[in-house]
Scaffold this motif. Structure first.
Motif, PDB file in Angstrom:
ATOM      1  N   CYS A 435      22.476  16.517  -7.964  1.00  0.00           N
ATOM      2  CA  CYS A 435      21.738  15.483  -7.233  1.00  0.00           C
ATOM      3  C   CYS A 435      21.375  16.022  -5.848  1.00  0.00           C
ATOM      4  CB  CYS A 435      22.597  14.222  -7.105  1.00  0.00           C
ATOM      5  SG  CYS A 435      21.857  12.989  -6.010  1.00  0.00           S
ATOM      6  N   CYS A 438      23.101  13.557  -2.936  1.00  0.00           N
ATOM      7  CA  CYS A 438      24.532  13.511  -2.612  1.00  0.00           C
ATOM      8  C   CYS A 438      25.310  14.740  -3.067  1.00  0.00           C
ATOM      9  CB  CYS A 438      25.167  12.242  -3.183  1.00  0.00           C
ATOM     10  SG  CYS A 438      25.462  12.317  -4.960  1.00  0.00           S
ATOM     11  N   TRP A 440      26.169  15.540  -6.167  1.00  0.00           N
ATOM     12  CA  TRP A 440      26.867  15.366  -7.452  1.00  0.00           C
ATOM     13  C   TRP A 440      26.394  16.422  -8.461  1.00  0.00           C
ATOM     14  CZ3 TRP A 440      24.303  14.333 -12.062  1.00  0.00           C
ATOM     15  CH2 TRP A 440      25.100  14.004 -13.170  1.00  0.00           C
ATOM     16  N   CYS A 475      20.892   9.795 -10.455  1.00  0.00           N
ATOM     17  CA  CYS A 475      22.254  10.249 -10.177  1.00  0.00           C
ATOM     18  C   CYS A 475      23.255   9.134 -10.456  1.00  0.00           C
ATOM     19  CB  CYS A 475      22.365  10.679  -8.709  1.00  0.00           C
ATOM     20  SG  CYS A 475      24.069  11.033  -8.207  1.00  0.00           S
ATOM     21  N   CYS A 478      25.092   8.155  -6.807  1.00  0.00           N
ATOM     22  CA  CYS A 478      24.436   7.460  -5.704  1.00  0.00           C
ATOM     23  C   CYS A 478      23.145   6.790  -6.128  1.00  0.00           C
ATOM     24  CB  CYS A 478      24.163   8.438  -4.553  1.00  0.00           C
ATOM     25  SG  CYS A 478      22.780   9.556  -4.895  1.00  0.00           S
TER      26      CYS A 478
HETATM   27 ZN    ZN Z   1      23.576  11.530  -5.971  1.00  0.00          ZN
END
Ligand code: ZN
Ligand code: ADP
Ligand code: ZN
Length: 730
Positions: A435, A438, A440, A475, A478
């Motif tokens: 992502c 964020c 991820w 994602c 987030c």
């Molecule tokens: Zn994210």
């Protein structure tokens, strides 16, 4: 003296034989004459299992009164030859594996299940043979059958069917006592043609191998792809058949192509048995019996064929002996190459190991004078090897991993009417999904590994445990919508090339795109027509196949191969690149190979670019010797896995403490340490490595480690095992 049957019982993990008394109804004289390799049905726990006689003894550590009797003898005579029964005993001891599993590996599935051999033949009884030619005048079909059996000896079902003989007619002859079932006998085996005139190098290798027929000797045959190794195998087999013996040829898992088989069938008029996992179990069992009865003169197979009994084993050949597929990676972990050498010793016959890129083990043995080393330095038919170049990727604009230099070379090659082979050893679209908002990263729930993006199938997949889930739209952490796919895979390069070079056909060759031998055959047929195209693929492309019209080979991501971390990583890279190079430029076309790397000056890369494999291998071997690593010393690896973290490590630490006193002083233990992939398919994995300076201490160490492990009470659901001479230590 009592007769004690020492029996290998399959399906249990215990590293030992079990003593039984002969079946109660078996005549004592016959019991005493039993030989290893018979099958028996024995009571084991609450079950009754088909097991294998490993040895006949006269005493047991248990009182005769405490021994159970076997329930039944299944075979009148042993199904394994003495050499193969001995090989199984050796392998169980050397690899520290449960003998039941080892012996089971030497039998066909049909025989493991307790059924009788099926491949029978028919012959005349004395009465049938004595019958006048014109007898059975009123039963023409029976008369034909009689005539057929009179003409040949011990004809099989297939042969009789081919001769138009009906089964009912045969049964009628049996009912009248004129014919009977028997084991199929050997068939005449001969060469149809002599083959091309040999080069001086070929002739000397053939001469050396043939002069060793009849006794044990090891030969290493080193020659690039297309240098005429297979021709040498054919000659050695011909010499073996001329002596009335059988030849065993082992090939890597995907090295057995229909063309190879066709080449053998064209050269020899001899029954062949073909043993590999792609065949139906029934066919395989039939071919096992053809080999074991002595009928098949040539036996070609993958790894497990090394255990097939041959009554007249005259020569063993291992093609591409460096190939990793000779190593069984689960259950009974053995190296078919190493077992083949041991087998040749027990059979008293020569073994020939062939490769364009011999393993450091075999080069080490050749250097020590244990193997005779033959080299083929030129390609047959005048073809040349490609010229190698590095492409410096630093600061280059990359499109789907391809540099402008490689793309230009591809276009030029295609425009000149030749084919291009691109090697990229990662399937899928991208090896990572991240992502951008964020950070991820999509990871597997069951392994410490990232999930691979498969865009075509719209899913994320774990290449370690197979778990898969749909490709997320955003994602999950987030809700961000920007997901970045990183780490190049074949799907991505394919997608790019389809738009960048739309005028040229493109074939992706990986296990997602090519899922059957038939699909591979169809592709090869297309490629062999020679029209310009791009072949883009993984490891699958580097083995067994020749692509005569390929004039350019591109290695897309050399860096992924340069830093493998394992002590065999450099050897594997040198072999891989040499093998990939060997796929190209065969038909007199001088080929070219471009290696893309951010480290064009890496010493190993430079060595591979500038020097032949033999020199690179010699240098790697010298470094292994300095480091005391195989083939200089020997490695055994204890592995433990458990659903609970920390358990494997504690178990191995206890095992280490328990074994240390009985370990030879020269052996060194390293660990316990987590494996390179510490969690896989929900199990935590740890390992303990044992390095020994020589074979003798390695054998004692392995025994001590296994006994220490067996003396411990392992936590429930913890698995542990030992791997002798592992290919990977990560
Ligand atoms: Zn994210
Ligand atoms: P390898 O097994 O090393 O790849 P092969 O034995 O398949 O090599 O030989 C490559 C090609 O050269 C084959 O087409 C083979 O028929 C041919 N060949 C091999 N030896 C000779 C020879 N002595 N004379 C002519 N052609 C040969
Ligand atoms: Zn996984």
């Amino acid at each position: 003296m009592p007769v004690i049957l020492r029996i290998a019982v399959p399906g249990n993990p215990l590293r030992r034989y079990f003593d039984y008394l002969p079946p109660a109804d078996l005549d004592p004289a016959r019991a005493a004459a039993l030989a290893p390799g018979c099958r028996l049905r024995v009571p084991f726990g609450r079950r009754s299992v088909v097991a294998f006689l490993a040895e006949v003894a006269t005493e047991s550590p248990l009182e005769p009164g405490a021994l159970k009797a076997a329930a039944a003898l299944l075979d009148d005579s042993p199904l394994l030859t003495p050499a193969v029964a001995g090989l199984c005993r050796w392998a169980a001891a050397y690899y520290q594996h449960a003998p039941g599993d080892v012996f089971a590996a030497a039998f066909s599935q049909r025989l493991r299940s307790g059924r009788a051999p099926a491949l029978g033949a028919w012959r005349l009884t004395d009465r049938g043979a004595g019958l006048a030619e014109d007898a059975l005048a009123r039963a023409p079909r029976q008369r034909e059958a009689l005539a057929a059996l009179r003409a040949g000896d011990a004809l099989t079902d297939d042969e009789l069917t081919a001769a138009g003989i009906r089964r009912e007619a045969l049964r009628e002859l049996v009912r009248k006592g004129l014919a009977e079932r028997c084991a199929p006998g050997p068939r005449s085996a001969r060469s149809r043609e002599a083959g091309p005139a040999l080069s001086a190098e070929q002739a000397s290798a053939v001469e050396a191998g043939s002069s060793d027929l009849g006794h044990f000797a090891c030969h290493l045959l080193e020659g690039v792809t297309g240098s005429g190794k297979t021709e040498i195998y054919l000659r050695l087999i011909a010499a073996c058949l001329a002596r009335g013996e059988q030849a065993l040829l082992l090939v890597p898992e995907i090295g057995l192509t229909p063309q190879t088989l066709a080449r053998f069938a064209a050269r020899f008029d001899a029954p062949m048995a073909v043993l590999h996992s792609g065949r139906a179990a029934g066919e395989r069992s039939d071919d096992w019996e053809a080999a074991a009865s002595g009928r098949a003169a040539i036996v070609i197979g993958t790894r497990s064929a090394v255990f097939v009994p041959l009554p007249r084993c005259g020569a063993i050949i291992v093609d591409e002996e460096h190939d990793a597929s000779y190593r069984q990676q689960d259950g009974f972990r053995y190296s078919a190459r190493d077992v083949a050498v041991k087998r040749a010793q027990l059979e008293g016959c020569p073994v020939l190991l062939g490769s364009a890129t011999p393993s450091l083990e075999s080069l080490h043995n050749a250097g020590a004078g244990r193997y005779r080393h033959h080299r083929l330095t030129r390609r047959a038919a005048g073809a040349t090897l490609p010229a190698l170049d590095a492409v410096d990727l630093r600061r280059q604009p990359l499109r789907a991993g391809l540099s402008p230099a490689l793309l230009a070379a591809m276009e030029e090659t295609l425009a000149s009417g030749a084919q291009v082979l691109l090697f990229l050893n990662r399937r899928g679209y991208a090896s990572r999904l991240q992502c951008h908002d964020c950070g991820w990263v999509a990871g597997c729930d069951h392994c410490d590994a990232r999930l691979t993006v498969h865009r075509r199938r719209k899913r994320l997949q774990c290449h370690h445990c197979g778990a898969a889930r749909p490709l997320p739209a955003g994602c999950p952490a987030c809700g961000g919508a920007q997901l970045l796919a990183g780490g190049l895979g074949t799907e991505q390069t394919e997608e790019f090339l389809a738009s960048a070079l739309p005028q040229w056909p493109l074939h992706r060759v990986d296990s997602d795109a090519i899922d059957s031998p038939a699909a591979m055959e169809a592709l090869l047929a297309t490629v062999r027509e020679g029209d310009p195209c791009v072949l883009l693929g993984t490891q699958m492309l580097t083995k067994g196949h020749h692509f005569p019209a390929v004039a350019l080979v591109g290695v897309v991501d050399c860096d992924a191969l340069l830093f493998a971390g394992d002590f065999r990583g450099e050897e594997r890279l040198a072999q891989l690149l040499t093998q990939v190079a060997g796929r190209a430029g065969r038909a007199g076309r001088p080929g070219r190979m471009l290696l893309q790397s951010h480290y064009p000056d890496h010493p190993l890369l430079r060595a591979i670019l500038e020097r032949p494999y033999a020199e690179v291998a010699a240098e790697l071997l010298a470094r292994r010797r300095e480091a005391g690593l195989p083939p200089q010393g020997q490695i055994a690896l204890l592995r433990a896995d458990s659903p609970r973290a920390g358990e494997g490590e504690r178990f191995l630490a206890a095992l280490r403490r328990e074994s240390e006193r009985s370990l030879p002083a020269a052996c060194q233990l390293v660990g316990p340490l987590p494996s390179a992939l510490p969690r896989r398919a929900g199990r935590y994995r740890d390992q303990l490595l044992c390095l020994s300076p020589d074979r003798a201490s390695a054998g004692r160490a392995a025994g001590a480690l296994v006994r220490a492990g067996e003396g411990l009470t392992a936590p429930r659901a913890l698995n542990w095992f030992i791997e002798i001479d592992p290919l990977e230590t990560l």
